[in-house]
Design an enzyme around this catalytic site. Structure first.
Site, PDB file in Angstrom:
ATOM      1  CG  HIS A 183     -17.943 -13.702  -6.400  1.00 28.77           C
ATOM      2  ND1 HIS A 183     -17.423 -12.977  -5.350  1.00 28.77           N
ATOM      3  CD2 HIS A 183     -18.724 -12.823  -7.091  1.00 28.77           C
ATOM      4  CE1 HIS A 183     -17.859 -11.716  -5.423  1.00 28.77           C
ATOM      5  NE2 HIS A 183     -18.653 -11.611  -6.475  1.00 28.77           N
ATOM      6  NE  ARG A 217     -18.328  -7.407  -2.890  1.00 28.91           N
ATOM      7  CZ  ARG A 217     -18.667  -7.556  -4.174  1.00 28.91           C
ATOM      8  NH1 ARG A 217     -19.429  -8.559  -4.556  1.00 28.91           N
ATOM      9  NH2 ARG A 217     -18.219  -6.706  -5.082  1.00 28.91           N
TER      10      ARG A 217
HETATM   11  C1  GLV Z   1     -19.189  -8.648  -8.339  1.00 29.73           C
HETATM   12  O1  GLV Z   1     -19.153  -9.145  -7.276  1.00 29.73           O
HETATM   13  C2  GLV Z   1     -19.484  -7.267  -8.567  1.00 29.73           C
HETATM   14  O2  GLV Z   1     -19.451  -6.493  -7.606  1.00 29.73           O
HETATM   15  O3  GLV Z   1     -19.773  -6.891  -9.712  1.00 29.73           O
END
Ligand code: GLV
Length: 307
Positions: free
Chosen positions: A270, A222
């Site tokens: 991401h 994160r």
């Molecule tokens: C992606 O970021 C997840 O938390 O699976």
């Protein structure tokens, strides 16, 4: 009734859930339902206020590993159980993502890339895998796979987590005090910690400054754990050789952000470890059945720990 609410792969997830749990009545958002009948929800980022519609809601199955955003919501009462994905095919993806940065560092592909820009042909002294000290922050299902995969390739791997762990060929450390010493002895820092009140802002100016000259950082969990101003400062000072970043506080990263321009930063949108519909549904169905029998599902979120 089980209600599925997700912005992505909705049709596929619906079909897979119907297959995996034929005994369950399934509805798919935004289909109208009798709100009183909804006991279980499978979701990723449902609209704000969504959960408040279901007074008899018992459990939410998150379609991801990180539940930080779910835990910050005000429409999800404290008695509702949250179950997150654990591994479900994400650990291997994360190990691959980390390996890319590790190879770039060890085999010096970033330095050769720069040489290419300058039309230079200069073999550099090799660096062997065991000479590269890697520290993996977070030793849950994902972190332990990342750590053991890299150790299996011959790197010198340490791990750090909130509580003690034992993993073959990994030097495991835990607790805040151990972190500074570890950072002092880290060539590549890989962050896969969950975002919790304890880990937000963890990688700040002071901690990044502990890394040795020429270290690299890979952030794949994160964005709120890494101070980007501090990172830019350390990159400018050439203390850090490069950063590989998959996650950001604000996603997508603003188009004008200074990180985009840098040759010492790799940005990915991401994708380090995405949810795999088959594996996710298989795990959710298993957990649903375990819960029907009164058992404890894997990935049961402990709200006081925030993961
Ligand atoms: C992606 O970021 C997840 O938390 O699976």
């Amino acid at each position: 009734m089980l209600y599925l609410c997700t912005p992505k792969e909705t049709k596929l997830l619906g079909t897979l859930l119907r297959h995996a749990l034929p005994e369950v009545e399934l509805a798919i958002w935004p289909q109208a339902v009798d709100n009183m009948q909804v006991r279980h929800i499978v979701a990723w980022n449902p609209p704000e206020g969504f959960f408040a519609n279901f007074p008899r809601l018992e459990a939410v199955f998150a379609l991801g590993a990180g539940v930080d955003r779910l835990l910050l919501r005000t429409d999800l009462p404290a008695h509702v159980v949250i179950i997150r994905l654990t591994d479900a095919g994400m650990a291997q993806q994360m190990a691959e993502y980390a390996l890319y940065g590790v190879l770039r560092y060890q085999r010096q592909f970033d330095l050769y890339q720069q040489q290419q820009v300058e039309h230079r042909w200069t073999p550099l002294p090799p660096r062997l895998a065991h000479e590269v000290r890697i520290s993996v922050l977070g030793l849950g299902a994902i972190g332990s796979t990342v750590a053991t995969t890299l150790a299996g390739l011959g790197y010198s791997v340490s791990g750090w987590s909130r509580r003690p762990h034992q993993l073959t060929n990994i030097a495991c450390h835990y607790g805040r005090q151990a972190l500074d010493t570890l950072l002092n002895n880290t060539d590549i820092l890989i962050n896969v910690l969950p975002s919790t009140p304890e880990t937000r802002g963890l990688l700040d100016h002071a901690r990044l400054a502990q890394l040795p000259q020429g270290a690299a950082i890979i952030n794949a969990s994160r964005g709120d754990q890494l101070d980007l101003d501090a990172l830019l400062e350390r990159l400018d000072a050439k203390q850090l050789r490069f950063a590989q970043l998959d996650v950001f506080d604000m996603e997508p990263l603003a188009t004008g952000h200074p990180l985009w321009e840098r040759s010492d930063v790799i940005i990915t949108p991401h994708i380090a470890a995405i949810t795999l519909p088959d594996a996710a549904v298989a795990q959710i169905a298993d957990n649903w059945r375990v819960m029907q029998r009164g058992g404890t599902p894997s990935g049961l979120v402990q709200r006081h720990l925030a993961y």
